[in-house]
Design an enzyme around this catalytic site. Structure first.
Site, PDB file in Angstrom:
ATOM      1  N   CYS A  90      -0.749 -26.873   1.256  1.00  0.00           N
ATOM      2  CA  CYS A  90       0.601 -26.324   1.298  1.00  0.00           C
ATOM      3  C   CYS A  90       0.594 -24.826   1.000  1.00  0.00           C
ATOM      4  CB  CYS A  90       1.505 -27.040   0.303  1.00  0.00           C
ATOM      5  SG  CYS A  90       3.189 -26.393   0.277  1.00  0.00           S
ATOM      6  N   ARG A 128       4.467 -30.115  13.445  1.00  0.00           N
ATOM      7  CA  ARG A 128       5.556 -29.392  14.111  1.00  0.00           C
ATOM      8  C   ARG A 128       5.725 -29.838  15.563  1.00  0.00           C
ATOM      9  NH1 ARG A 128       3.956 -23.462  13.691  1.00  0.00           N
ATOM     10  NH2 ARG A 128       1.853 -24.369  13.759  1.00  0.00           N
TER      11      ARG A 128
END
Length: 333
Positions: free
Chosen positions: A106, A233
């Site tokens: 992350c 995504r």
């Protein structure tokens, strides 16, 4: 690798904080045969979290750790304390998680500022301690995986980082082919370095990053040699991306996407995040606009709307107009 010899990879639906949530997993696994889903990260600090936290991030735990369509779901943990990570991993397994994933990728400034996520890429020996603690504590019949990037600021230690995870006993490694500094910047993906990692570590490697359609999957699999690909995504840009890659089906047509958006709207407004619906639907449109030109006109209408009922009416109107255009086109032929 030629297209004729193409072997369909396993496709994993990866996590995106605040985006690929339980409802999105439910909808996307209904229309794609994903091999696995990974949850948004559950943040671990220094103690065992209550059961309700795990159920909030992964309500699928109440149904055997699978989505309604039967896709396995693996809880992802993020933290730096080996003992606390191990304790929470055991709890997640006891509650029904299909394995454990550890987040070392992350790039969020907030997460990294608390020495979580990609910040640990700067200290591979600490990553080793976290993975080893989890692997030593969780029953060996359950998979322990870890997701990494290629480094924090540079690429100098990408092999050392990957080897630390493998030597600590992880069963699988997911590699996003960028550094933390790269973020998601276009043109920075390094599938070639994922290939290098795949050659050097003795555990299965999953390739992640910039897989937007089937051609990308073909090239990524050919370059990396990985049998498993993770999409994130791209799964929002093209809702049936998993099937598009795996089975070669055509991208979902825009009328079907609109119908899916209406279904999403109905279910999101009934859920516990109903108040956030206007922001959530606009967020999804930002992804859809990357692939569907038609999404742009629709987004311009809903972008200025802040009430859920107004957005619903706008979506219904767009669907009706699309259906009418489709019918007129059929009549002309």
């Amino acid at each position: 690798m030629s297209h004729t010899n193409y072997q369909s990879p396993r496709i994993v639906l990866g996590p995106m904080e605040g985006v690929l949530d339980p409802l999105m997993r439910k909808l996307l696994t209904e229309i794609n045969h994903y091999s696995l889903c990974v949850t948004e990260f559950v943040r671990v600090v220094d103690q065992r979290l209550p059961e309700k936290v795990f159920h909030r991030f992964c309500p699928e735990l109440a149904h055997g750790g699978t989505t309604a369509a039967g896709t396995p779901v693996r809880v992802q943990l993020l933290g730096q304390d080996p003992t606390a990570m191990a304790s929470n991993a055991v709890r997640a397994i006891q509650l029904g998680s299909q394995g454990i994933d550890i987040n070392f990728g992350c790039p969020s400034k907030t997460v990294n500022g608390n020495r979580g996520g990609a910040a640990l890429l700067k200290t591979p020996e600490h990553m080793f301690d976290v993975v080893k603690a989890v692997r030593d504590t969780v029953d060996p019949v359950y998979t322990v995986s870890a997701k990494i990037r290629l480094g924090f600021n540079d690429l100098d230690d990408y092999l050392f980082i990957a080897e630390a995870v493998a030597k600590a006993g992880a069963d699988e490694l997911v590699v996003h082919g960028r550094t933390k500094r790269d973020g998601y910047k276009a043109g920075t993906i390094r599938w070639d370095l994922i290939a290098d990692i795949n050659q050097h570590v003795p555990i299965p490697v999953t390739a992640n990053g910039d897989i937007w359609h089937r051609e990308d999957a073909l090239r990524c699999q050919a370059m990396t040699g990985c049998d498993t690909l993770m999409v994130c995504r791209g799964a929002l840009n093209m809702p049936n991306l998993g099937q598009h890659i795996r089975d070669g089906v055509a991208p979902m047509p825009w009328p079907a996407v609109l119908a899916l958006l209406v279904r999403y709207t109905e279910q999101e407004r009934q859920g516990d995040k109903a108040q956030y619906f206007p922001n959530r639907i606009k967020q999804w449109f930002k992804y859809l606009r990357q692939y569907y030109p038609q999404a742009d006109a629709c987004f311009k209408v809903i972008r200025v709307l802040n009430r859920a009922d107004e957005i619903v009416r706008a979506l219904d109107k767009a669907r009706e107009q699309t259906e009418l255009m489709t019918q007129e086109s059929l009549c002309q032929h």
